[in-house]
Write an enzyme that holds these catalytic residues in place. Structure first.
Site, PDB file in Angstrom:
ATOM      1  N   LYS A  22       0.838  -1.206   0.000  1.00  0.00           N
ATOM      2  CA  LYS A  22       0.000   0.000   0.000  1.00  0.00           C
ATOM      3  C   LYS A  22       0.872   1.255   0.000  1.00  0.00           C
ATOM      4  O   LYS A  22       0.676   2.168  -0.799  1.00  0.00           O
ATOM      5  CB  LYS A  22      -0.890  -0.002   1.249  1.00  0.00           C
ATOM      6  CG  LYS A  22      -1.523   1.349   1.567  1.00  0.00           C
ATOM      7  CD  LYS A  22      -2.442   1.288   2.777  1.00  0.00           C
ATOM      8  CE  LYS A  22      -1.776   1.464   4.117  1.00  0.00           C
ATOM      9  NZ  LYS A  22      -1.431   2.866   4.468  1.00  0.00           N
ATOM     10  N   ASN A  23       1.833   1.281   0.918  1.00  0.00           N
ATOM     11  CA  ASN A  23       2.590   2.520   1.101  1.00  0.00           C
ATOM     12  C   ASN A  23       3.605   2.779  -0.010  1.00  0.00           C
ATOM     13  O   ASN A  23       4.155   3.879  -0.097  1.00  0.00           O
ATOM     14  CB  ASN A  23       3.251   2.530   2.486  1.00  0.00           C
ATOM     15  CG  ASN A  23       2.209   2.667   3.584  1.00  0.00           C
ATOM     16  OD1 ASN A  23       1.061   3.024   3.310  1.00  0.00           O
ATOM     17  ND2 ASN A  23       2.595   2.366   4.812  1.00  0.00           N
ATOM     18  N   CYS A 116      -5.281  12.421  13.053  1.00  0.00           N
ATOM     19  CA  CYS A 116      -5.681  11.057  12.711  1.00  0.00           C
ATOM     20  C   CYS A 116      -6.039  10.353  14.004  1.00  0.00           C
ATOM     21  O   CYS A 116      -6.011  10.956  15.067  1.00  0.00           O
ATOM     22  CB  CYS A 116      -4.606  10.344  11.925  1.00  0.00           C
ATOM     23  SG  CYS A 116      -3.329   9.630  12.937  1.00  0.00           S
ATOM     24  N   ARG A 121      -0.119  14.196  13.784  1.00  0.00           N
ATOM     25  CA  ARG A 121       0.564  13.893  12.516  1.00  0.00           C
ATOM     26  C   ARG A 121       0.699  15.119  11.602  1.00  0.00           C
ATOM     27  O   ARG A 121       0.030  15.219  10.565  1.00  0.00           O
ATOM     28  CB  ARG A 121      -0.131  12.739  11.773  1.00  0.00           C
ATOM     29  CG  ARG A 121      -0.031  11.432  12.516  1.00  0.00           C
ATOM     30  CD  ARG A 121      -0.640  10.289  11.756  1.00  0.00           C
ATOM     31  NE  ARG A 121       0.158   9.838  10.628  1.00  0.00           N
ATOM     32  CZ  ARG A 121      -0.267   8.970   9.734  1.00  0.00           C
ATOM     33  NH1 ARG A 121      -1.470   8.472   9.816  1.00  0.00           N
ATOM     34  NH2 ARG A 121       0.513   8.602   8.744  1.00  0.00           N
ATOM     35  N   ASP A 304       4.281   0.279  12.050  1.00  0.00           N
ATOM     36  CA  ASP A 304       3.082  -0.336  11.472  1.00  0.00           C
ATOM     37  C   ASP A 304       2.910  -1.804  11.887  1.00  0.00           C
ATOM     38  O   ASP A 304       1.918  -2.432  11.512  1.00  0.00           O
ATOM     39  CB  ASP A 304       3.096  -0.216   9.937  1.00  0.00           C
ATOM     40  CG  ASP A 304       2.954   1.226   9.484  1.00  0.00           C
ATOM     41  OD1 ASP A 304       2.515   2.064  10.296  1.00  0.00           O
ATOM     42  OD2 ASP A 304       3.299   1.525   8.322  1.00  0.00           O
ATOM     43  N   ARG A 396      -8.661  -0.622   4.348  1.00  0.00           N
ATOM     44  CA  ARG A 396      -7.768   0.426   3.829  1.00  0.00           C
ATOM     45  C   ARG A 396      -6.420  -0.161   3.450  1.00  0.00           C
ATOM     46  O   ARG A 396      -5.757   0.353   2.551  1.00  0.00           O
ATOM     47  CB  ARG A 396      -7.513   1.495   4.893  1.00  0.00           C
ATOM     48  CG  ARG A 396      -8.708   2.314   5.244  1.00  0.00           C
ATOM     49  CD  ARG A 396      -8.330   3.423   6.175  1.00  0.00           C
ATOM     50  NE  ARG A 396      -7.346   4.298   5.540  1.00  0.00           N
ATOM     51  CZ  ARG A 396      -6.920   5.441   6.047  1.00  0.00           C
ATOM     52  NH1 ARG A 396      -7.398   5.857   7.197  1.00  0.00           N
ATOM     53  NH2 ARG A 396      -6.033   6.173   5.421  1.00  0.00           N
TER      54      ARG A 396
HETATM   55  N1  EPU Z   1       6.310  14.223  11.093  1.00  0.00           N
HETATM   56  C1  EPU Z   1       6.341  15.547  11.425  1.00  0.00           C
HETATM   57  N2  EPU Z   1       6.162  16.469  10.433  1.00  0.00           N
HETATM   58  C2  EPU Z   1       5.953  16.114   9.139  1.00  0.00           C
HETATM   59  C3  EPU Z   1       5.911  14.751   8.797  1.00  0.00           C
HETATM   60  C4  EPU Z   1       6.100  13.819   9.801  1.00  0.00           C
HETATM   61  O1  EPU Z   1       6.529  15.901  12.588  1.00  0.00           O
HETATM   62  O2  EPU Z   1       5.801  16.989   8.295  1.00  0.00           O
HETATM   63  C5  EPU Z   1       6.497  13.197  12.157  1.00  0.00           C
HETATM   64  C6  EPU Z   1       5.245  12.353  12.350  1.00  0.00           C
HETATM   65  O3  EPU Z   1       4.323  12.974  13.215  1.00  0.00           O
HETATM   66  C7  EPU Z   1       5.815  11.076  12.911  1.00  0.00           C
HETATM   67  C8  EPU Z   1       7.143  10.946  12.168  1.00  0.00           C
HETATM   68  O4  EPU Z   1       7.460  12.258  11.703  1.00  0.00           O
HETATM   69  O5  EPU Z   1       6.052  11.176  14.291  1.00  0.00           O
HETATM   70  C9  EPU Z   1       7.141   9.980  11.006  1.00  0.00           C
HETATM   71  O6  EPU Z   1       6.099  10.283  10.103  1.00  0.00           O
HETATM   72  P1  EPU Z   1       6.238  10.006   8.536  1.00  0.00           P
HETATM   73  O7  EPU Z   1       6.132  11.300   7.829  1.00  0.00           O
HETATM   74  O8  EPU Z   1       7.439   9.162   8.316  1.00  0.00           O
HETATM   75  O9  EPU Z   1       4.947   9.167   8.256  1.00  0.00           O
HETATM   76  P2  EPU Z   1       4.007   9.229   6.979  1.00  0.00           P
HETATM   77  O10 EPU Z   1       4.805   9.424   5.763  1.00  0.00           O
HETATM   78  O11 EPU Z   1       2.880  10.159   7.263  1.00  0.00           O
HETATM   79  C10 EPU Z   1       4.152   6.681   6.450  1.00  0.00           C
HETATM   80  C11 EPU Z   1       3.186   5.556   6.317  1.00  0.00           C
HETATM   81  C12 EPU Z   1       2.610   5.190   7.660  1.00  0.00           C
HETATM   82  C13 EPU Z   1       3.769   4.808   8.593  1.00  0.00           C
HETATM   83  C14 EPU Z   1       4.783   5.942   8.674  1.00  0.00           C
HETATM   84  C15 EPU Z   1       6.011   5.594   9.476  1.00  0.00           C
HETATM   85  C16 EPU Z   1       2.313   5.918   4.096  1.00  0.00           C
HETATM   86  C17 EPU Z   1       1.176   6.283   3.231  1.00  0.00           C
HETATM   87  N3  EPU Z   1       2.120   5.967   5.416  1.00  0.00           N
HETATM   88  O12 EPU Z   1       3.412   7.772   6.990  1.00  0.00           O
HETATM   89  O13 EPU Z   1       1.781   4.061   7.446  1.00  0.00           O
HETATM   90  O14 EPU Z   1       3.268   4.528   9.878  1.00  0.00           O
HETATM   91  O15 EPU Z   1       5.221   6.296   7.338  1.00  0.00           O
HETATM   92  O16 EPU Z   1       6.666   4.496   8.949  1.00  0.00           O
HETATM   93  O17 EPU Z   1       3.388   5.562   3.613  1.00  0.00           O
HETATM   94  C18 EPU Z   1       0.018   2.570   7.906  1.00  0.00           C
HETATM   95  O18 EPU Z   1       0.266   2.014   6.817  1.00  0.00           O
HETATM   96  O19 EPU Z   1      -0.759   2.073   8.778  1.00  0.00           O
HETATM   97  C19 EPU Z   1       0.643   3.859   8.189  1.00  0.00           C
HETATM   98  C20 EPU Z   1       0.163   4.697   9.100  1.00  0.00           C
END
Ligand code: EPU
Length: 420
Positions: A22-23, A116, A121, A304, A396
């Site tokens: 998915k990701n 969320c 987030r 995850d 999802r």
């Molecule tokens: N963060 C910030 N600011 C930002 C972006 C992130 O503070 O602008 C913080 C977040 O709050 C968190 C950390 O950085 O504490 C990591 O967040 P990240 O941006 O890496 O997560 P994401 O890209 O929003 C993806 C996956 C998530 C997975 C996370 C961590 C996708 C679509 N989603 O989210 O997947 O948990 O990386 O590996 O790729 C899931 O599949 O259930 C899921 C939530």
């Protein structure tokens, strides 16, 4: 609405094929906005989040045909540079269209995702990075409105290696003028899948698989084809399903190298694991030993998989500590696991889980995707019947999970319900 009804206590045996990630799929779809034309992406899972991304791309004006896990994307004629709140609120990963829309068209309007199920987030890294690359960004009535004649390469040093922000900057920088360096970049396999796709489209990105990515911007990209990597979290979830029921499983179409942290922890619980090219076999041990985990960015133990690991530890022989350093309050599954008889205490970003001899079936409610997975896993081992409500969350991120689990011997059915 549907719910899962699980009669626990069946030992799982057999083979399962893992689906596409998915990701990895979501940013690959967004990347097709960077060059107008026709793309074929293979190995796409049939999931609610993929359908939401498809709907978002169609709203933008992209045509998509999706059949048999194969997607034909035609981005030749899109003209609506907006991602509306109605879609972004359903799926935060919609933010992935921000970088490509802006880099390709000089304008993008994307709704802010909002909170969320387990916390705020934020998307500040995405916004700050694009600003550093020369974009003018305003927040207007809940929308990010970004403008730039042409983005300029620069140094982006992340405070934290965000997966989403790394993806967005990669896509934006591919078409920027000059060189962008991302320091402290995410190294997740899904990011590598994206880098390889962008390079196939004519991008010049080096440093793949490291935390320093260098992107030499080009004037134009061209369409290319892609194959989605296997879903390491779906794979990890099925491995835990076999371990928690005392069974054995062979997973096919999986990439063992993406699961080293999870496999090592599973071995520590007493399970036997064998790995071949694209196959992982797991045979449960006599009992489940308690094993601590602390989540971390890749190649650490994935956040995850934290909720699923907790389900396993609920029936382990001793006490374990599970800490989440990525999302410090991702514990919505805890009260529901407790309803099944688990003994868990959360303090700060960690949970102490005291293994119990048995869980007992009850009605529980999903609150988010991975929490739902943990409740299903607990239901597989709980005595009696467990009903998991609000299973739209599981759809999802897991394709027909009940069919896959049935195929290896689980007693789980999807039933229509009036309950919300
Ligand atoms: N963060 C910030 N600011 C930002 C972006 C992130 O503070 O602008 C913080 C977040 O709050 C968190 C950390 O950085 O504490 C990591 O967040 P990240 O941006 O890496 O997560 P994401 O890209 O929003 C993806 C996956 C998530 C997975 C996370 C961590 C996708 C679509 N989603 O989210 O997947 O948990 O990386 O590996 O790729 C899931 O599949 O259930 C899921 C939530």
């Amino acid at each position: 609405m549907f719910k899962f009804v699980i009669n626990g206590g069946k030992t799982l045996h057999g083979k399962l094929a893992v689906g596409g990630s998915k990701n990895a799929t979501l940013p690959l779809m967004a990347a097709t906005l960077l060059a107008r034309g026709k793309y074929v992406i293979e190995g796409i899972p049939i999931l609610r989040d993929v359908m939401t991304m498809k709907q978002l791309m169609e709203t933008i004006g992209v045509s998509i045909e999706f059949k048999n896990h194969r997607m034909v994307v035609d981005s030749s004629d899109y003209d609506n540079l907006e991602a509306p709140y109605e879609l972004v609120k359903k799926m935060r990963a919609s933010i992935y269209v921000l970088g490509p829309l802006l880099a390709k068209n000089g304008y993008a309007k994307v709704s802010l995702p909002g909170g969320c199920a387990w916390g705020p987030r934020p998307v500040n890294f995405h916004i700050e990075s694009l600003k550093k690359m020369g974009a003018a960004i305003d927040l207007e009535q809940g929308y990010i409105v970004a403008k730039a004649d042409r983005l300029k390469g620069t140094l982006i040093a992340f405070d934290y290696p965000s997966v989403g922000a790394t993806g967005n900057v990669l896509m934006a920088a591919a078409l920027a003028e000059g060189t962008t360096v991302i320091q402290n970049a995410a190294m997740e396999p899904e990011i590598i899948n994206l880098v390889e796709f962008l390079n196939a489209m004519g991008a010049r990105i080096s440093g793949t698989g490291t935390n320093r990515l260098e992107i030499n911007g080009v004037d134009a990209l061209h369409p290319a084809n892609a194959a989605v990597i296997p879903d390491r979290i779906e794979a990890g979830t099925f491995l835990v399903a076999a371990a928690i029921t005392g069974g054995d499983i062979v997973l096919e179409r999986v990439e063992p190298n993406h699961l080293t942290a999870v496999l090592s922890k599973l071995k520590d619980t007493g399970a036997e694991i064998a790995v071949e090219d694209s196959t992982i076999s797991l045979s449960a041990g006599q009992k489940i030993l308690s094993v601590n985990v602390s989540t971390a960015v890749y190649p650490g133990f994935p956040t995850d998989m934290q909720a699923q690991w907790m389900a396993l530890m609920c029936v382990a022989d001793n006490t374990s500590i599970i800490a989440d350093t990525v999302y410090t309050d991702r514990f919505a599954h805890v009260p529901e696991l407790i309803r099944l008889g688990a003994r868990i205490r959360v303090e700060g970003n960690a949970a102490a889980v005291k293994g119990v001899k048995r869980l007992t079936g009850a009605t529980v409610m999903s609150t988010d995707l991975r929490a739902s997975a943990s409740l299903i896993l607990a239901g597989l081992v709980a005595e009696g019947t467990t009903e998991v409500l609000r299973i739209y969350h599981i759809d999802r991120g897991y394709e027909a999970i009940e069919k896959k689990l049935q195929a290896v011997g689980a007693d789980i059915r999807r039933i229509r319900t009036e309950d919300f």
